[in-house]
Write an enzyme that holds these catalytic residues in place. Structure first.
Site, PDB file in Angstrom:
ATOM      1  N   GLY A   4      11.963  -3.390   0.088  1.00 33.52           N
ATOM      2  CA  GLY A   4      11.894  -2.263  -0.818  1.00 33.52           C
ATOM      3  C   GLY A   4      12.746  -2.382  -2.058  1.00 33.52           C
ATOM      4  O   GLY A   4      12.943  -1.384  -2.771  1.00 33.52           O
ATOM      5  N   GLU A   5      13.261  -3.587  -2.359  1.00 34.72           N
ATOM      6  CA  GLU A   5      14.115  -3.745  -3.528  1.00 34.72           C
ATOM      7  C   GLU A   5      13.506  -4.669  -4.585  1.00 34.72           C
ATOM      8  O   GLU A   5      14.189  -5.075  -5.521  1.00 34.72           O
ATOM      9  CB  GLU A   5      15.481  -4.289  -3.119  1.00 34.72           C
ATOM     10  CG  GLU A   5      16.317  -3.317  -2.321  1.00 34.72           C
ATOM     11  CD  GLU A   5      17.761  -3.753  -2.210  1.00 34.72           C
ATOM     12  OE1 GLU A   5      18.644  -2.949  -2.549  1.00 34.72           O
ATOM     13  OE2 GLU A   5      18.005  -4.897  -1.782  1.00 34.72           O
ATOM     14  N   GLU A  48       0.821  -1.207   0.000  1.00 35.94           N
ATOM     15  CA  GLU A  48       0.000   0.000   0.000  1.00 35.94           C
ATOM     16  C   GLU A  48       0.863   1.269   0.000  1.00 35.94           C
ATOM     17  O   GLU A  48       0.494   2.274  -0.616  1.00 35.94           O
ATOM     18  CB  GLU A  48      -0.944   0.006   1.201  1.00 35.94           C
ATOM     19  CG  GLU A  48      -2.050  -1.035   1.150  1.00 35.94           C
ATOM     20  CD  GLU A  48      -1.567  -2.427   1.552  1.00 35.94           C
ATOM     21  OE1 GLU A  48      -2.316  -3.401   1.340  1.00 35.94           O
ATOM     22  OE2 GLU A  48      -0.431  -2.548   2.081  1.00 35.94           O
ATOM     23  N   PRO A  80      10.850 -14.011  -0.410  1.00 39.76           N
ATOM     24  CA  PRO A  80       9.705 -14.253   0.481  1.00 39.76           C
ATOM     25  C   PRO A  80       8.992 -12.953   0.824  1.00 39.76           C
ATOM     26  O   PRO A  80       9.603 -11.887   0.905  1.00 39.76           O
ATOM     27  CB  PRO A  80      10.347 -14.874   1.724  1.00 39.76           C
ATOM     28  CG  PRO A  80      11.679 -15.386   1.266  1.00 39.76           C
ATOM     29  CD  PRO A  80      12.119 -14.430   0.202  1.00 39.76           C
TER      30      PRO A  80
END
Length: 437
Positions: A322-323, A72, A280
């Site tokens: 975040g990658e 989100e 994961p």
């Protein structure tokens, strides 16, 4: 007593029962935070924020975004940047529910926004939060419906926008079990910016005012990939090996990693140089998945080990937050997880925007509209299990021209459906300008 007064009393009592239930389950919620903390210690931190107790000063009069977790936050990022562009100097607050969402906010926005955990939906907690931050507008992403919060926003004349709103058939059925409370809560939302006609129809069927449910599309199509990320992806691919076939299995859940690794073992026998990038969904599973890959005989490297050459690696575990876009850009073919198990799937637009052919399992109800669009354009292969997965993996690994064609069409489809951010930012403008402060 008039009928309308009787209805008001009934609905007030419904909220009281709801609130009583929340008080009863709060100890269980705290126990769950404790339990989750054994795997992700961040859950043991900052409990005060969840009850609207804060250690540092804050700027009142904020534009407030709520985004539950990583997905989100990423989805909201384009809208947040657009609002920052339109309201320079305005203080923005972003709340999340999970530590991973918190980390993503810090990574994407740094000190340009305030960030805290979202307060629990208890009346006194919500009241403290609103008094502290005095939001000019509340922008809640996707499907978060909180009776006490929405009631108090309405009582304080704070405009509320449910942005990029989606509601699966399964979620609609759950809300229908408390139809009267759901209907009253939805009626407190001045604007529900639905992703699709189906989402809008479900909100309206549950009681939302049809006049307040415009269809604005999905802001996840408005995905901006900075040029610097392409450069990082090229560097990463050189470390992995430019001439290898790289398959990424992203956002996998418990029960999927075994399937992926079993399929890759058979695929690897036919393609010895291939690399599996396994990401994961939840950080607490990183080490277990890496151990599972090692137990099956794969030479396994982790992202946390740094940017090192990996010519000998069979499996690369993306144990970072975040990658994912970076990993997509450095890969050749994507499987999007949460779909071989009954979780409902994760966002397939990210690999599409990165130019990858996409596979998913049969459970895609979280992104039903998006997956239907991709399937209708022959851009998503739905696989039922190991056999399908291996067949499609093998086929596309042997046809680079087909991968390139599918990838380009995917990028074009994402670009053709963009524009929702501007629509929603216009709604934000209108609500702020019409509000009384």
């Amino acid at each position: 007593m008039h009928v309308s007064n009787l209805q008001d009393v009934f609905l007030t009592n419904m909220r009281r029962l709801y609130t009583l239930a929340l008080y009863c389950v709060t100890p269980l919620v705290l126990l769950r935070l404790l339990w989750r903390g054994f795997r992700a210690p961040q859950y043991w931190q900052r409990w005060g924020e969840r009850f609207s107790f804060y250690k540092s000063d804050s700027n009142p009069g904020v534009i407030w975004f709520h985004a539950v977790s990583v997905g989100e936050v990423i989805a909201a990022s384009s809208l947040v940047h657009e609002v920052q562009r339109r309201y320079p100097g305005q203080s923005l607050l972003i709340t999340t529910t999970t530590p991973t969402g918190s980390e993503q906010v810090r990574k994407m926005f740094g000190d340009s926004v305030q960030h805290i955990y979202c307060p629990y939906d208890l009346p006194w907690v919500v009241a403290r939060f609103l008094k502290r931050f005095q939001p000019r507008i509340a922008i809640v992403m996707e499907t978060e419906i909180w009776p006490n919060l929405f009631y108090q926003l309405a009582m304080h004349d704070v405009p509320l926008l449910l942005a990029n709103a989606r509601l699966s058939a399964r979620s609609a059925q759950r809300y229908a079990r408390v139809r009267k409370l759901t209907r009253e809560t939805l009626r407190m939302i001045p604007l529900i910016a639905a992703q699709t006609e189906a989402d809008a129809a479900r909100f309206i069927a549950l009681g939302a005012d049809a006049a307040h449910v415009p269809i604005c599309g999905n802001i996840k199509f408005d995905l901006h990939i900075p040029a610097s990320l392409f450069e990082q992806a090229e560097a990463l691919r050189r470390l992995w090996g430019e001439n290898r076939f790289v398959w990424i299995a992203a956002s996998t859940h418990e029960g999927e990693d075994d399937i992926i690794l079993n399929v890759f073992k058979r695929f690897k026998a036919m393609n010895p140089t291939a690399l599996l990038v396994l990401v994961p969904r939840h950080p607490e599973r990183f080490s277990r998945v890496a151990a599972l890959a090692g137990s099956l005989g794969f030479t396994t490297h982790l992202r946390s080990e740094g940017m090192v050459p990996m010519a000998d690696a069979d499996v690369f575990v993306g144990d970072s937050m975040g990658e994912l876009l970076l990993f997509y850009l450095a890969s050749d073919l994507a499987f999007v997880g949460g779909s071989l198990v009954e979780h409902g799937g994760h966002n397939p637009l990210e690999p599409a925007a990165c130019g990858l052919p996409i596979m998913m399992g049969p459970h895609t109800f979280n992104f039903a509209g998006v997956t239907s669009l991709l399937i209708s354009n022959d851009l998503l292969e739905v696989v039922q299990g190991e056999v399908d997965l291996l067949d499609h993996l093998t086929h596309l690994s042997e046809h680079a021209d087909e991968r390139a064609r599918l990838g380009e069409r995917g990028r074009e489809l994402v670009a053709a459906n963009s524009g929702s951010v501007q629509l929603m930012a216009d709604h934000v403008d209108a609500k702020i300008k019409n509000a009384s402060f």
